[in-house]
Enzyme design. Structure first.
Site, PDB file in Angstrom:
ATOM      1  N   CYS A  43      25.767  13.078 -56.843  1.00  0.00           N
ATOM      2  CA  CYS A  43      27.123  12.568 -57.063  1.00  0.00           C
ATOM      3  C   CYS A  43      27.496  12.712 -58.541  1.00  0.00           C
ATOM      4  O   CYS A  43      26.697  12.391 -59.423  1.00  0.00           O
ATOM      5  CB  CYS A  43      27.209  11.104 -56.643  1.00  0.00           C
ATOM      6  SG  CYS A  43      28.876  10.440 -56.818  1.00  0.00           S
TER       7      CYS A  43
ATOM      8  N   CYS B 161      27.825   5.725 -62.083  1.00  0.00           N
ATOM      9  CA  CYS B 161      27.570   4.308 -61.785  1.00  0.00           C
ATOM     10  C   CYS B 161      26.110   3.974 -62.128  1.00  0.00           C
ATOM     11  O   CYS B 161      25.185   4.524 -61.514  1.00  0.00           O
ATOM     12  CB  CYS B 161      27.859   4.022 -60.315  1.00  0.00           C
ATOM     13  SG  CYS B 161      29.411   4.764 -59.741  1.00  0.00           S
TER      14      CYS B 161
ATOM     15  N   CYS C 119      23.289   3.295 -59.529  1.00  0.00           N
ATOM     16  CA  CYS C 119      23.205   4.089 -58.302  1.00  0.00           C
ATOM     17  C   CYS C 119      22.160   5.205 -58.327  1.00  0.00           C
ATOM     18  O   CYS C 119      22.190   6.087 -59.187  1.00  0.00           O
ATOM     19  CB  CYS C 119      24.568   4.679 -57.975  1.00  0.00           C
ATOM     20  SG  CYS C 119      24.557   5.498 -56.364  1.00  0.00           S
TER      21      CYS C 119
ATOM     22  N   CYS D 276      28.762   2.346 -40.127  1.00  0.00           N
ATOM     23  CA  CYS D 276      29.346   2.637 -41.437  1.00  0.00           C
ATOM     24  C   CYS D 276      28.747   3.927 -41.997  1.00  0.00           C
ATOM     25  O   CYS D 276      27.521   4.031 -42.130  1.00  0.00           O
ATOM     26  CB  CYS D 276      29.049   1.508 -42.417  1.00  0.00           C
ATOM     27  SG  CYS D 276      29.589  -0.097 -41.828  1.00  0.00           S
TER      28      CYS D 276
ATOM     29  N   CYS E 255      33.428   2.555 -39.824  1.00  0.00           N
ATOM     30  CA  CYS E 255      33.683   2.243 -41.228  1.00  0.00           C
ATOM     31  C   CYS E 255      33.229   3.448 -42.039  1.00  0.00           C
ATOM     32  O   CYS E 255      32.243   4.103 -41.681  1.00  0.00           O
ATOM     33  CB  CYS E 255      32.887   1.005 -41.632  1.00  0.00           C
ATOM     34  SG  CYS E 255      33.052   0.605 -43.390  1.00  0.00           S
TER      35      CYS E 255
ATOM     36  N   CYS F  77      37.345  -3.191 -46.662  1.00  0.00           N
ATOM     37  CA  CYS F  77      36.030  -3.762 -46.945  1.00  0.00           C
ATOM     38  C   CYS F  77      35.810  -3.552 -48.437  1.00  0.00           C
ATOM     39  O   CYS F  77      35.704  -2.422 -48.903  1.00  0.00           O
ATOM     40  CB  CYS F  77      34.973  -3.029 -46.123  1.00  0.00           C
ATOM     41  SG  CYS F  77      33.279  -3.479 -46.559  1.00  0.00           S
TER      42      CYS F  77
ATOM     43  N   ARG G 225      29.715 -10.331 -46.408  1.00  0.00           N
ATOM     44  CA  ARG G 225      28.486  -9.645 -46.000  1.00  0.00           C
ATOM     45  C   ARG G 225      27.362  -9.819 -47.010  1.00  0.00           C
ATOM     46  O   ARG G 225      27.514  -9.526 -48.200  1.00  0.00           O
ATOM     47  CB  ARG G 225      28.737  -8.155 -45.784  1.00  0.00           C
ATOM     48  CG  ARG G 225      27.455  -7.433 -45.371  1.00  0.00           C
ATOM     49  CD  ARG G 225      27.685  -5.999 -44.985  1.00  0.00           C
ATOM     50  NE  ARG G 225      28.532  -5.903 -43.829  1.00  0.00           N
ATOM     51  CZ  ARG G 225      29.460  -4.973 -43.660  1.00  0.00           C
ATOM     52  NH1 ARG G 225      29.649  -4.073 -44.585  1.00  0.00           N
ATOM     53  NH2 ARG G 225      30.182  -4.935 -42.563  1.00  0.00           N
TER      54      ARG G 225
END
Ligand code: SAM
Ligand code: DTB
Ligand code: SF4
Length: 355
Positions: A60, A64, A67, A104, A135, A195, A267
């Site tokens: 990616c 972040c 991550c 998801c 999702c 979400c 959650r």
């Protein structure tokens, strides 16, 4: 502040001092208050279960700091390109057979490319046909992309604010806080359920936790689903050596989220591998009523499904059943059978211990 004051109406005007005052309550007062709000809006012994699948892994371009999938950090993760639609559907079938009601799908993208859209919309259509809620979390979306996903029947889109606006720049520099709010606006505009939540344990202050929850609670409409992730420390990421978060501070965050967003599913998301059963039980008492179910999150481990079912049985928790509303009770049966087995296992275990 009166600890027992019921807060059952929905507000979108929370101030930071008000939220910080909730965080500062004595632990038992805060939990009592959160549990009271929870009971006003939900059946308190019911937890929604979702399954997560990484449909495109690693490499990616975003930075972040938490991550494992960012291409900036060497985490030893093997990148994988977008999965074939049929393979995703096979995984969804397996999730349904395990008793999950929502599937998801997550992709390590900054945002989906035009060429990706036919594949992801085919995944949504296929998973929906199986009778599961859908999702996706694919990064930033334009309004057109959100509309396309909505057209395909997507139920939820996950896009986290991650932390407070003030702390955000310490964690991510490749997209702005406003970019995230704009994507949430597009998702809402397309009629998809939102979400959105964040991560705690990244070195943020209580004020930052209050700031994250303030942003979420003061959106024009509360997100239907609010994932609270505890940082999963992955070797190779800049946050790998972060100090452990105090367990009670994590539970406080769940409780404040419950009070601020009374009708949202909160959650208990990433980080459960590092939580013992007592901490899970406290989180459910504080108002968490959704989990990711199954051995893997996107790239990191999650507690075994059986372990969750055994704890549900010990606590008298039932999985939320969406299947029955739809007149399809196959998945619900599976989950109830698993709980029954777990309950029998426990009786057997207790009897063996007593002898
Ligand atoms: N790439 C897309 C994006 O970020 O918008 C979607 C997938 S991304 C992995 C989804 C969310 O997972 C992130 O926003 C973050 O909140 C959470 N997450 C990622 N790594 C994590 C970690 N190590 N610990 C806790 N949560 C994490
Ligand atoms: C969310 O808030 N947490 C999930 C989901 N949304 C996509 C992701 C957690 C990822 C944890 C790290 C990993 O497994 O890669
Ligand atoms: Fe990429 Fe999402 Fe990970 Fe950020 S959180 S690096 S956008 S996969």
């Amino acid at each position: 502040m009166n600890a027992a004051a019921p807060l059952s109406f929905l507000r979108n005007d929370w101030t930071r001092p008000e939220i910080e005052a909730l965080f500062a309550l004595p632990f038992n007062d805060l939990l009592f208050r959160a549990a009271t709000v929870h009971r006003q809006h939900f059946e308190p012994n019911t937890v929604q279960v979702s399954t997560l699948l990484s449909i495109k892994t690693g490499a990616c371009p975003e930075d972040c700091k938490y991550c494992p999938q960012s291409n900036r950090y060497d985490t030893g993760l093997e990148p994988e390109k977008l999965m074939e639609v049929q393979k995703v559907l096979d995984e969804a079938k397996a999730a349904k057979a395990q008793g999950s009601t929502r599937f998801c799908m997550g992709a390590a993208w900054r945002s989906p490319k035009k060429k990706d859209m036919p594949y992801v919309t085919a995944m949504v259509r296929g998973v929906k046909e199986l009778g599961l809620e859908t999702c996706m979390t694919l990064g930033m979306l334009t309004q057109d992309q959100a509309d396309e996903l909505s057209e395909a029947g997507l139920d939820y889109y996950n896009h986290n604010l991650d932390t407070s606006p003030e702390f955000y720049g310490e964690i991510i520099t490749t997209r702005t806080y406003q970019d995230r709010l704009t994507t949430l606006d597009h998702v809402r505009g397309a009629g998809i359920k939102v979400c959105s939540g964040g991560i705690v344990g990244m070195g943020e202050s209580v004020r930052d936790r209050a700031g994250l929850l303030q942003q979420l609670a003061n959106l024009p409409q509360h997100p239907e689903s609010v994932p609270i992730n505890m940082l999963v420390k992955v070797e190779g990421t800049p946050l790998a050596e972060q100090q452990n978060l105090d367990s009670f501070d994590f539970i406080r965050t769940i409780a404040v989220a419950r009070i601020l967003m009374p009708q949202s599913h909160v959650r208990l998301s990433a980080g459960r591998e590092a939580m013992n059963e007592e901490m899970h039980a406290l989180a459910y008492f504080a108002g968490a009523n959704s989990i990711f179910y199954g051995e893997k999150l996107l790239t990191t481990p999650n507690p075994a499904a059986n372990k969750d079912m055994q704890l549900f049985a010990r606590l008298g928790i039932k999985p939320e059943d969406r299947a029955v509303e739809q007149g399809d009770d196959e998945a619900e049966h599976t989950l109830h059978e698993r709980i029954e087995h777990a309950q029998n296992d426990k009786l057997f275990y207790d009897a063996a211990r007593a002898n």
